[in-house]
Design a protein around this motif. Sequence first.
Motif, PDB file in Angstrom:
ATOM      1  N   TYR A 144     -42.976 -19.572  -7.917  1.00  0.00           N
ATOM      2  CA  TYR A 144     -43.821 -19.387  -6.939  1.00  0.00           C
ATOM      3  C   TYR A 144     -44.969 -18.491  -7.393  1.00  0.00           C
ATOM      4  CZ  TYR A 144     -40.598 -21.585  -3.469  1.00  0.00           C
ATOM      5  OH  TYR A 144     -39.772 -22.506  -2.912  1.00  0.00           O
ATOM      6  N   THR A 436     -43.197 -25.652   0.550  1.00  0.00           N
ATOM      7  CA  THR A 436     -42.050 -25.693  -0.460  1.00  0.00           C
ATOM      8  C   THR A 436     -40.900 -26.330   0.297  1.00  0.00           C
ATOM      9  OG1 THR A 436     -40.235 -24.112  -1.363  1.00  0.00           O
ATOM     10  CG2 THR A 436     -40.921 -23.470   0.828  1.00  0.00           C
ATOM     11  N   ARG A 437     -40.159 -27.565  -0.405  1.00  0.00           N
ATOM     12  CA  ARG A 437     -39.351 -28.061  -0.106  1.00  0.00           C
ATOM     13  C   ARG A 437     -39.664 -29.070   1.285  1.00  0.00           C
ATOM     14  NH1 ARG A 437     -33.716 -24.709  -1.551  1.00  0.00           N
ATOM     15  NH2 ARG A 437     -34.277 -24.218  -3.593  1.00  0.00           N
TER      16      ARG A 437
END
Length: 472
Positions: A144, A436-437
């Motif tokens: 990140y 994210t995801r």
Amino acid sequence: MAVFNSRVQLISSHFNVRRLLGALLLAVPALTISWVSIAHAQPHDWPRWMGPQGDGVWRETGIIKSFPENGLEPVWRIPIHGGYSGPAVFDGRVFVTDWIKREKTEEEKELRGIPGTERVLCLDAATGELLWSHNHETFYRVSYDGGPRSTPWVEEDRVYSLGTMGNLICLNVENGEIYWQKDLAEAYDTKPPVWGFASHPLVVDDLLICTVGGPGSGVVAMDKMTGEERWTAVTAEEIGYAPPVLMETHDQRQLIVWYDVAICGLDVTTGKELWTHAFPKTSPQRPSVSIVTPRLIGNRVFVGNFYHGSILLEIGENHRVSEIWSTEEDKQHADDLNTIMSTPVVIDGHLIGVAGNGEVRCIDIASKQVKWRDETLLGVEGKEDRERGFAALVFVQHEDRYFVFTDQGELAIVNMSPESFEIVDSMKLLDTTGETRGRAYVWCHPAFANGHLYVRNEKEMICVDLREATHN
């Protein structure tokens, strides 16, 4: 445009009066140092993580009870670069950090990581005008890589800022000149955590305290004026991301530190370990996800972890520690606060926070039973697990209700109690700029100061007027 200008003039007038007052107080030689401090640290500033007292409470009056029909137009909006760090507001100035990536040069192509510039920005709180910036070149070697995580701490004439790779710097509030700086990873022979240095600096008396890592230096206290080491404590395989908090109980102050395998209490003055309690008791998930700020409830300490559930400890006299309850054995975590990033709040003997599946849950502290669940604010109903798991909210108490900033860039006014969760009003302020995801997000802890909200994503920062008098 006329409305915008009138708002700026009103805010400018407010801050100019404060600066004039500060100048007058400083000009009186009979005043003591404590009075000089008052001249700088205004009662409604937001100079650190979770506000002036570190408890996530906004104590101003005269704030709107609902949003105007035509919404909230920002007083100002400025471009900003990558980062998850919240702003700090102090004496008419806003301090925030960001990150500008760049391409590698020919000479750098064999080097690991992503080059760029971390910046500490000082803005005029009334207009958003850039007053100064401090730039630091660095290579990001973390997951990140969006930018700095840690909220600056501002006190008197100094701002303390911690970068993703461990660059700790103390700058002059007025002009950005360097008082001192230290590369924590290099100084203590350690590596940044997997997701970078994120734990916010803590100032206690004449000490600046940071979580670092390395043998015996999981926690480091430095002279806040010089950066000189005062003491070190704790050895941890992963020091994690949870900031240390100051606890006052049984007539003694102690530092509560939560890292990968334990929660401990340290003597603030010496760093001596007063007590330690294993959490989790089994092998911890790697990378460690000790993220949430420990929540103090009288002489009790609560922390929550996505993989290992939550735990409530009681700190007794002579540093005796009792485990009131733990949910570690419940591997499904269907009925606890196995929160990832959202620090929960305490209301009338209950904890309210975001569980790992994206629900807002209310937990009875005495019985650890779930009183209610809610999914509406996070927008996770019907979503796949991967989109729910990283859901996050920032709760800020104001009088008898809460301002809640969501990871979808919305601001909501919410009534919460052990009986119910009621959204009074909500509106979109910022676009999501990360993902994210499968879940888009805005990760920022906003600042509420002098009747205004200051918040950012990875592209822009805004100031919104929340004063009741402005919208009547």
